[in-house]
Write an enzyme that holds these catalytic residues in place. Structure first.
Site, short mmCIF file in Angstrom:
data_model
loop_
_atom_site.label_atom_id
_atom_site.label_comp_id
_atom_site.label_asym_id
_atom_site.label_seq_id
_atom_site.Cartn_x
_atom_site.Cartn_y
_atom_site.Cartn_z
N ASP A 17 41.83 23.71 51.11
CA ASP A 17 41.93 23.78 52.57
C ASP A 17 42.74 22.62 53.16
OD1 ASP A 17 39.92 22.00 51.89
OD2 ASP A 17 38.46 22.73 53.34
N ARG A 32 36.57 33.22 56.18
CA ARG A 32 37.39 33.86 57.20
C ARG A 32 38.40 34.74 56.50
NH1 ARG A 32 37.07 30.11 61.82
NH2 ARG A 32 36.23 28.32 60.77
N SER A 62 37.92 25.94 49.30
CA SER A 62 37.60 24.56 49.72
C SER A 62 36.67 23.84 48.75
CB SER A 62 36.95 24.60 51.09
OG SER A 62 37.69 25.39 51.94
C1 BGC Z 1 35.75 19.79 48.54
C2 BGC Z 1 37.22 19.80 48.85
C3 BGC Z 1 37.45 20.29 50.26
C4 BGC Z 1 36.62 19.49 51.25
C5 BGC Z 1 36.79 19.94 52.69
C6 BGC Z 1 34.98 19.05 49.62
O1 BGC Z 1 33.60 19.20 49.42
O2 BGC Z 1 35.53 19.16 47.29
O3 BGC Z 1 37.93 20.61 47.92
O4 BGC Z 1 38.82 20.13 50.57
O5 BGC Z 1 35.26 19.59 50.90
O6 BGC Z 1 36.40 21.25 52.85
#
Ligand code: BGC
Length: 474
Positions: free
Chosen positions: A210, A94, A157
């Site tokens: 995130d 996004r 993320s």
């Molecule tokens: C990642 C995290 C992320 C989470 C939610 C996981 O697979 O390792 O860094 O915060 O997913 O998106």
């Protein structure tokens, strides 16, 4: 109320009296293997606390990563301004322009780009730069007067070990991403170089997970926010911790607090505590990050459907459902989307017609009987229930790690597709947590909030703070 320490509470709801003894014997064994009793949750909470403590002391592959994020100031709700934010999730990128109104409210203009398979496997950085270029052009955005680039907050993320507020090295890919030449490299650098190649005048001034974005967004509207959680394609959480409780933090100032990114999907990578079934093991063996993110693989949207597909196929192979027949679609990995599970578990029609449509029309399984559909619904329910109980276990563990907070109201900001769309997910989170956090706290002081678009808005909040501080010191 069912006794959630009695294994029968996890078995009886899933038996089908009109089915054969053989079918019921299999369902019984399967339900028992997916059961997470209250005592098991207590064991998980204990394991979480030991692993959190070890992870705060040192970087240790068997402990939770507990990553210091360099985010130290809580939002006040009074922040104002318009900021650019990028939010790279597991499914979408996004690009947002976020306006903070200074009265705990915000608005945003955003464009969502589905991340292509090609981008997940190879040209991610160029893909990001192209999308940002499109957004700037369509919204006619240019650097502010006197500056060469537009400052931007970047939500990423995936696990990165941060080296400053605007740099961090990728620890590993997950959620199906495998972009080469990225692990152990600074993802801000990789993105920034792609911006240069594509002549995109944007400068990343802050990078954050995130969950940190979700925590900050919730904090902007609810100052008592202590934790941000994603229950989506992946799962993870971030929370406020006192710097004095983070022995591995090397900074000089140890007086305040900092957001810590738990990366809780990695809990129990040493496979000591969680209840693994053959269906989890099958998924894990075939995954690109085999043996890693094992907790996430039992909780999050990317994986639940696949665990369910494995479990249903085990019944097919014994000719206990679908008369022993599957379909080309259903035989392929990851074709049973977790969104189908949501549809199936909420089907209350007498002939389970929604389940029928998913199985026969979408997945091309030849004619199903009502009994088949009941069995599939029950299998989905076993796996969904395990997921939400493990989710509540993790949330409770983190809140119990700061017991002094629980005498006041506590807000938790949450975002993600499981929280938003899986049937009764929020209700079940409250119900399960009551056992471990206490009825008084959960009923009177715990507030779970949807932090919608939290990761993008949070990136803007952090970017704003950084940019303000930089201007201040300039
Ligand atoms: C990642 C995290 C992320 C989470 C939610 C996981 O697979 O390792 O860094 O915060 O997913 O998106």
């Amino acid at each position: 109320m069912a006794d959630m320490n009695d294994i029968q509470s996890f078995i009886q709801p899933y038996l089908v009296p009109e089915g054969s003894a053989e079918l019921n014997k299999n369902l019984e064994a399967m339900a028992a293997s997916f059961a997470v009793t209250d005592d098991k949750i207590r064991e998980i909470i204990k394991g979480f606390h030991a692993s959190m403590k070890a992870g705060l002391e040192r970087d240790d592959k068997d402990a939770l990563p507990m990553i210091p994020t360099y985010v130290c100031g809580r939002p006040t709700g009074k922040e104002t301004g318009t900021f650019l934010a990028l939010d790279l999730g597991g499914t979408n990128l996004r690009v947002c322009q976020v306006t903070l109104n200074g009265d705990t409210t915000y608005s945003l203009v955003q464009q969502k780009f589905t991340i292509t398979q090609e981008a997940k496997e190879s040209r991610l950085w160029d893909f990001i730069a192209e999308c940002v270029g499109v957004f700037l052009e369509e919204h006619d955005l240019h650097p502010p007067t006197g500056r060469r680039s537009i400052p931007c907050g970047y939500t990423f993320s995936f696990p990165i070990f941060q080296t400053s507020i605007a740099s961090g090295n990728l620890s590993m890919w997950n959620k199906g991403f495998t972009v080469p030449n990225s692990v152990a490299r600074d993802v801000v650098n990789l993105t920034q170089s792609a911006f240069q190649r594509h002549h995109v005048p944007v400068e990343v001034v802050a990078i954050l997970n995130d969950t940190v974005g979700t925590l900050m967004t919730s904090g902007y509207s609810h100052p008592d926010t202590q934790m941000g959680i994603i229950f989506g394609t992946g799962t993870n959480a971030a929370y406020w911790e006192k710097l004095e409780n983070i022995p591995k933090w090397v900074g000089e100032d140890r007086s305040g607090e900092m957001v810590v990114n738990l990366e809780w999907g990695a809990f129990d990578n040493a496979t000591k505590v969680l209840p693994y079934t053959p269906h989890d093991n099958k998924l894990n063996r075939k995954s690109p990050n085999h043996g890693l993110q094992v907790y996430e693989k039992m909780i999050s949207g990317l994986f639940l459907g696949e665990v369910a597909r494995n479990a249903v196929l085990a019944l097919v192979d014994q000719r206990l459902v679908f008369n022993g027949r599957s379909s080309d679609i259903f035989n392929k990995s990851y074709t049973f989307d977790t969104a189908y599970m949501s549809e199936i578990v909420s089907d209350e029609t007498p002939d389970l017609s929604v389940v029928q449509t998913v199985l026969e029309s979408t997945l091309d399984i030849p004619l199903t009987t009502l009994l088949d559909r009941k069995v599939v619904k029950n299998v989905c329910n076993m796996i969904g229930t395990r997921g939400v109980r493990l989710s509540a276990a993790a949330m409770s563990a983190v809140l119990l790690a700061r017991p002094e907070l629980l005498t006041n109201t506590v807000s938790v900001g949450i975002d993600g597709s499981m929280y938003q769309f899986y049937p009764n997910f929020e209700r079940d989170l409250y119900t399960v947590s009551r056992v471990f956090l206490g009825e008084d706290f959960v009923d009177n002081r715990l507030k779970l909030h949807l932090a919608k678009d939290g990761s993008g808005v949070g990136a803007a909040i952090v970017a704003m703070t950084v940019d303000r501080d930089r201007e201040h010191h300039a």
